[in-house]
Motif scaffolding. Structure first.
Motif, PDB file in Angstrom:
ATOM      1  N   ALA A 135      41.287  54.890  50.884  1.00  0.00           N
ATOM      2  CA  ALA A 135      41.690  56.401  50.571  1.00  0.00           C
ATOM      3  C   ALA A 135      41.854  56.010  48.619  1.00  0.00           C
ATOM      4  N   MET A 136      43.317  55.344  49.049  1.00  0.00           N
ATOM      5  CA  MET A 136      43.416  55.014  47.493  1.00  0.00           C
ATOM      6  C   MET A 136      42.601  53.732  46.589  1.00  0.00           C
ATOM      7  N   PHE A 137      42.843  52.723  47.938  1.00  0.00           N
ATOM      8  CA  PHE A 137      41.422  51.498  47.311  1.00  0.00           C
ATOM      9  C   PHE A 137      40.109  52.491  46.043  1.00  0.00           C
ATOM     10  N   LEU A 138      39.420  52.789  47.665  1.00  0.00           N
ATOM     11  CA  LEU A 138      38.551  53.923  47.093  1.00  0.00           C
ATOM     12  C   LEU A 138      38.573  54.674  45.918  1.00  0.00           C
ATOM     13  N   ARG A 139      39.191  55.085  45.583  1.00  0.00           N
ATOM     14  CA  ARG A 139      39.431  55.142  44.101  1.00  0.00           C
ATOM     15  C   ARG A 139      40.018  55.025  43.333  1.00  0.00           C
ATOM     16  N   GLY A 140      40.344  53.993  43.419  1.00  0.00           N
ATOM     17  CA  GLY A 140      40.584  52.909  42.359  1.00  0.00           C
ATOM     18  C   GLY A 140      41.881  52.601  41.943  1.00  0.00           C
ATOM     19  N   ARG A 141      42.792  53.008  42.623  1.00  0.00           N
ATOM     20  CA  ARG A 141      44.309  53.146  42.472  1.00  0.00           C
ATOM     21  C   ARG A 141      45.027  51.754  43.671  1.00  0.00           C
ATOM     22  N   PRO A 142      45.656  51.252  42.078  1.00  0.00           N
ATOM     23  CA  PRO A 142      46.144  50.142  42.435  1.00  0.00           C
ATOM     24  C   PRO A 142      46.661  49.637  43.827  1.00  0.00           C
ATOM     25  N   ILE A 143      47.291  48.968  44.088  1.00  0.00           N
ATOM     26  CA  ILE A 143      47.379  48.135  45.367  1.00  0.00           C
ATOM     27  C   ILE A 143      48.526  47.243  45.214  1.00  0.00           C
TER      28      ILE A 143
ATOM     29  N   ASP B 119      45.182  40.170  42.301  1.00  0.00           N
ATOM     30  CA  ASP B 119      43.530  40.292  41.940  1.00  0.00           C
ATOM     31  C   ASP B 119      43.321  41.091  41.683  1.00  0.00           C
ATOM     32  N   GLU B 120      43.084  40.860  40.196  1.00  0.00           N
ATOM     33  CA  GLU B 120      43.098  42.370  39.282  1.00  0.00           C
ATOM     34  C   GLU B 120      41.736  42.764  39.113  1.00  0.00           C
ATOM     35  N   GLU B 121      40.649  41.810  39.935  1.00  0.00           N
ATOM     36  CA  GLU B 121      39.625  42.605  40.481  1.00  0.00           C
ATOM     37  C   GLU B 121      39.299  43.963  41.249  1.00  0.00           C
ATOM     38  N   ASN B 122      39.614  43.688  42.337  1.00  0.00           N
ATOM     39  CA  ASN B 122      40.392  44.717  43.161  1.00  0.00           C
ATOM     40  C   ASN B 122      41.345  45.394  43.405  1.00  0.00           C
ATOM     41  N   GLY B 123      42.250  45.700  42.164  1.00  0.00           N
ATOM     42  CA  GLY B 123      43.577  46.212  42.074  1.00  0.00           C
ATOM     43  C   GLY B 123      44.489  45.649  42.871  1.00  0.00           C
TER      44      GLY B 123
ATOM     45  N   LEU C  94      40.981  46.329  54.583  1.00  0.00           N
ATOM     46  CA  LEU C  94      40.503  46.956  53.330  1.00  0.00           C
ATOM     47  C   LEU C  94      39.337  45.343  53.696  1.00  0.00           C
ATOM     48  N   CYS C  95      39.315  44.625  54.506  1.00  0.00           N
ATOM     49  CA  CYS C  95      38.616  42.866  54.539  1.00  0.00           C
ATOM     50  C   CYS C  95      37.350  43.622  54.836  1.00  0.00           C
ATOM     51  N   LYS C  96      36.904  45.131  55.002  1.00  0.00           N
ATOM     52  CA  LYS C  96      35.434  45.591  55.105  1.00  0.00           C
ATOM     53  C   LYS C  96      35.014  46.008  53.690  1.00  0.00           C
ATOM     54  N   LEU C  97      35.683  46.193  52.928  1.00  0.00           N
ATOM     55  CA  LEU C  97      35.232  46.393  51.947  1.00  0.00           C
ATOM     56  C   LEU C  97      35.361  45.181  50.204  1.00  0.00           C
ATOM     57  N   ALA C  98      36.558  44.539  50.754  1.00  0.00           N
ATOM     58  CA  ALA C  98      36.331  43.579  49.786  1.00  0.00           C
ATOM     59  C   ALA C  98      36.884  42.417  49.620  1.00  0.00           C
ATOM     60  N   PRO C  99      36.948  41.154  49.665  1.00  0.00           N
ATOM     61  CA  PRO C  99      36.914  39.787  49.683  1.00  0.00           C
ATOM     62  C   PRO C  99      37.949  39.722  48.976  1.00  0.00           C
TER      63      PRO C  99
ATOM     64  N   LYS D 254      45.491  49.550  35.664  1.00  0.00           N
ATOM     65  CA  LYS D 254      45.080  50.826  35.419  1.00  0.00           C
ATOM     66  C   LYS D 254      43.772  51.333  36.181  1.00  0.00           C
ATOM     67  N   ARG D 255      43.485  52.491  36.425  1.00  0.00           N
ATOM     68  CA  ARG D 255      42.372  52.049  37.942  1.00  0.00           C
ATOM     69  C   ARG D 255      41.405  51.759  37.647  1.00  0.00           C
ATOM     70  N   ILE D 256      40.965  51.896  38.948  1.00  0.00           N
ATOM     71  CA  ILE D 256      39.767  50.516  38.763  1.00  0.00           C
ATOM     72  C   ILE D 256      38.794  51.646  39.753  1.00  0.00           C
ATOM     73  N   THR D 257      37.085  51.307  38.178  1.00  0.00           N
ATOM     74  CA  THR D 257      36.211  52.403  39.146  1.00  0.00           C
ATOM     75  C   THR D 257      35.174  51.777  39.975  1.00  0.00           C
ATOM     76  N   ARG D 258      35.219  51.954  40.815  1.00  0.00           N
ATOM     77  CA  ARG D 258      34.341  51.633  41.713  1.00  0.00           C
ATOM     78  C   ARG D 258      32.408  52.176  42.285  1.00  0.00           C
TER      79      ARG D 258
END
Length: 222
Positions: free
Chosen positions: A119-127, A179-183, A141-146, A214-218
């Motif tokens: 939920a945090m990842f998909l909302r673009g919140r940094p982790i 990993d700034e692309e994925n936050g 998160l392995c199925k959502l992003a490399p 910054k928050r990432i827009t997915r």
């Protein structure tokens, strides 16, 4: 004011959250003026042992939420009562409990914990993932992003994640992989043999980065 959710797994390096890491995390958050919101599931621990014994003896199962309350000040909110949209970013500290309680031998993640991280990842919140928390972030998160992650100690689990598309970078425990692309930011953290001072620098650096990120827009919601 920003709020950081901190995912705990109990109290103590061997069966819960690393106490050194959580101390440096909360100290840095306070200096930055960020609200710390610890959270944990109301679930029995995988196991509990008395490490004053040689060999360690089992002491019976304990509640992860209750044990987590021993390591921080203030209220530890049950995951079931947490609203991810109210948080600015997520921090996953290390400690073996992170792996023992939340990742099965088959590589699946305890559902309430997986839902929070996703939920945090998909909302673009940094982790931010530290030590064994890197493995939890990776498996979730392995199925959502490399993901590109700092190399933790558990090489067998690392090998499995590499097959799922993750890339690991070997860095010192005072350094951070961005990993700034994925936050997702990660650092090796503090283990039993490494320098606490240098590890603390890595933790403070990752907290600083999360607070500034910054928050990432997915574009795709999975």
């Amino acid at each position: 004011m920003k709020k950081a959710v901190i995912l705990l797994s109990g109290c103590g390096y061997y069966e819960g959250t690393n106490p050194w890491e959580i101390a440096f995390i909360i100290s840095r958050l306070e200096r930055l003026g960020v609200i710390a919101q610890p959270t944990a599931p109301e679930e029995l621990m995988y196991t509990a042992r008395d490490y004053t014994r040689n060999p360690p003896s089992e002491t019976g199962k304990r509640n992860i939420l209750a044990e987590s309350s021993r390591i921080v000040r203030g209220e530890v909110l049950p995951i079931s009562g947490l609203k991810p949209e109210s948080a600015s970013f997520l921090i996953i500290p290390g400690g073996l409990g992170t792996v023992k309680h939340y990742i099965t031998d088959q590589g699946s993640v305890y559902p309430p914990v997986a839902r929070l991280i996703r939920a945090m990842f998909l909302r673009g919140r940094p982790i931010g993932a530290i030590g064994y928390g890197i493995l939890l972030a990776g498996y979730t998160l392995c199925k959502l992003a490399p993901l590109i992650l700092a190399l933790p100690n558990e090489l067998e689990m690392v090998s499995k994640l590499e097959k799922k598309g993750a890339t690991f970078v070997k860095v010192n425990n005072w350094e951070v992989v961005y990993d700034e692309e994925n936050g997702v930011f990660s650092t090796p953290g503090i283990d039993l043999s490494g320098s606490i001072v240098r590890g603390a620098h890595g933790i403070e650096t990752i907290v600083d980065a999360l607070a500034k990120a910054k928050r990432i827009t997915r574009s795709v919601q999975k």
